[in-house]
Design a protein around this motif. Structure first.
Motif, mmCIF file in Angstrom:
data_model
loop_
_atom_site.group_PDB
_atom_site.id
_atom_site.type_symbol
_atom_site.label_atom_id
_atom_site.label_comp_id
_atom_site.label_asym_id
_atom_site.label_seq_id
_atom_site.Cartn_x
_atom_site.Cartn_y
_atom_site.Cartn_z
ATOM 1 N N ASP A 116 0.835 -1.205 0.000
ATOM 2 C CA ASP A 116 0.000 0.000 0.000
ATOM 3 C C ASP A 116 0.871 1.258 0.000
ATOM 4 O O ASP A 116 0.602 2.217 -0.720
ATOM 5 C CB ASP A 116 -0.920 0.020 1.216
ATOM 6 N N ALA A 120 1.236 3.933 -3.058
ATOM 7 C CA ALA A 120 0.975 5.357 -2.851
ATOM 8 C C ALA A 120 2.144 6.208 -3.353
ATOM 9 O O ALA A 120 1.938 7.272 -3.947
ATOM 10 C CB ALA A 120 0.710 5.637 -1.372
ATOM 11 N N TYR A 121 3.382 5.724 -3.119
ATOM 12 C CA TYR A 121 4.568 6.458 -3.587
ATOM 13 C C TYR A 121 4.573 6.565 -5.108
ATOM 14 O O TYR A 121 4.673 7.655 -5.672
ATOM 15 C CB TYR A 121 5.835 5.756 -3.102
ATOM 16 N N SER A 123 2.173 6.101 -7.180
ATOM 17 C CA SER A 123 0.997 6.831 -7.644
ATOM 18 C C SER A 123 1.204 8.341 -7.545
ATOM 19 O O SER A 123 0.887 9.085 -8.477
ATOM 20 C CB SER A 123 -0.230 6.407 -6.830
ATOM 21 N N GLU A 124 1.742 8.780 -6.410
ATOM 22 C CA GLU A 124 2.013 10.215 -6.235
ATOM 23 C C GLU A 124 2.978 10.721 -7.306
ATOM 24 O O GLU A 124 2.798 11.795 -7.878
ATOM 25 C CB GLU A 124 2.601 10.486 -4.847
#
Length: 307
Positions: A116, A120-121, A123-124
């Motif tokens: 997760d 998130a990394y 995706s950012e």
């Protein structure tokens, strides 16, 4: 995925001057030689001492390569940093230059990260770069990063960003892991980090390889990659393996730089940024003896930094 990236790419070693600043003249000459030998440029990778370079140094080197006529479409620069913003800056810079893609390490300081958190990394980074032409090649090198990229994470990223997340370099050295990637993601551009896997990986759909020793043996590895299904491939694989095993017996960056220094006649090629250091004199002699016994050479390597 259409227009898959294929071929062999060298994580281009970075030459330094005695004051430890990058030596662009030598760098340009080596990049041109690699391209002439049929290899692409995965600059700012592990064997490029990328994490000893600042983001500004990486961007300036890429700027100058493009200004001097290097085809960015054959470049796959490393952009993964611990900070999201540094990764975004490097990735946007490479994409604007028209690079084939970016090779992106996971954030590697914190360990035991969840999928997760890694999702998130990435995706950012992708969202903040915000460019449709961005092509991310994940970089799985758990022995160095301490942060593995799981099959589940790859699947999630492909599903969410089918255009941007284009491939992976597998530096695990684990055939089982590489085989699983090839079986699970047939449309992904998957690059093993050693030419020793080519004969097994290419029939399963590998796209080529991104290997340290392409810095010194590009034509032979490229020939094996493109001709893996020919009668000569068994002999080519054996020859490539012999050279690979010789270099693997030493600290890789130091060995590569010493070989380039020796065959070009340019002593400064041996300079590394601390904390890395050159080979000891006895190891240099030992390496040369092994290469001589294997009839190794680097034909056409520019001497004196002239391309």
């Amino acid at each position: 995925m259409s227009n898959k990236l294929t071929g062999v790419f060298a994580p281009v070693v970075t030459p330094f001057k005695p004051d430890l600043s990058p030596d662009f003249e030598l760098y340009l000459a080596h990049c041109r030689w690699l391209l002439q030998q049929g290899a692409g440029l995965a600059m700012f990778g592990t064997n490029s001492e990328a994490n000893s370079l600042t983001t500004a140094e990486r961007m300036v080197l890429l700027d100058k390569l493009v200004q001097h006529g290097i085809d960015a479409r054959r470049a796959l620069p490393g952009t993964g940093c611990c900070t999201i913003q540094d990764t975004v800056e490097l990735s946007r810079h490479a994409t604007v230059h028209g690079c084939a893609g970016v090779l992106m390490l996971p954030p590697f300081f914190y360990k035991n990260l969840s999928d997760d958190g890694l999702f998130a990394y990435y995706s950012e980074v992708i969202e903040r770069v915000g460019l449709p032409d961005l092509r991310v090649y994940l970089y799985h090198i758990p022995a160095f990063s301490g942060v593995p990229i799981s099959l589940g994470l790859i699947e999630r990223l492909i599903k969410r960003y089918p255009q941007q997340v284009a491939g992976i370099k597998d530096s695990s050295g684990d055939w089982g892991n590489l085989e699983a990637m090839l079986n699970h993601f047939p449309d992904f551009s998957i690059f093993p980090a050693s030419e020793s896997f080519l004969s097994r990986a290419m029939p399963l759909g590998a796209s080529g390889c991104i290997s340290a020793t392409i810095n010194v043996n590009p034509a032979a590895i490229g020939r094996l990659c493109s001709g893996w299904n020919t009668e000569a491939a068994v002999q080519w694989q054996h020859q490539a393996d012999v050279i690979r095993k010789i270099f693997q017996g030493y600290p890789m960056i130091a060995a590569l730089k010493f070989a380039i220094s020796h065959y070009s006649g340019i002593p400064s090629w041996q300079i590394q940024r601390p904390p890395l250091s050159s080979l000891a004199a006895d190891k240099k002699a030992e390496l040369l003896a092994a290469l001589d016994a294997a009839s190794f050479s680097m034909p056409g390597l520019p001497a004196g930094g002239k391309s």
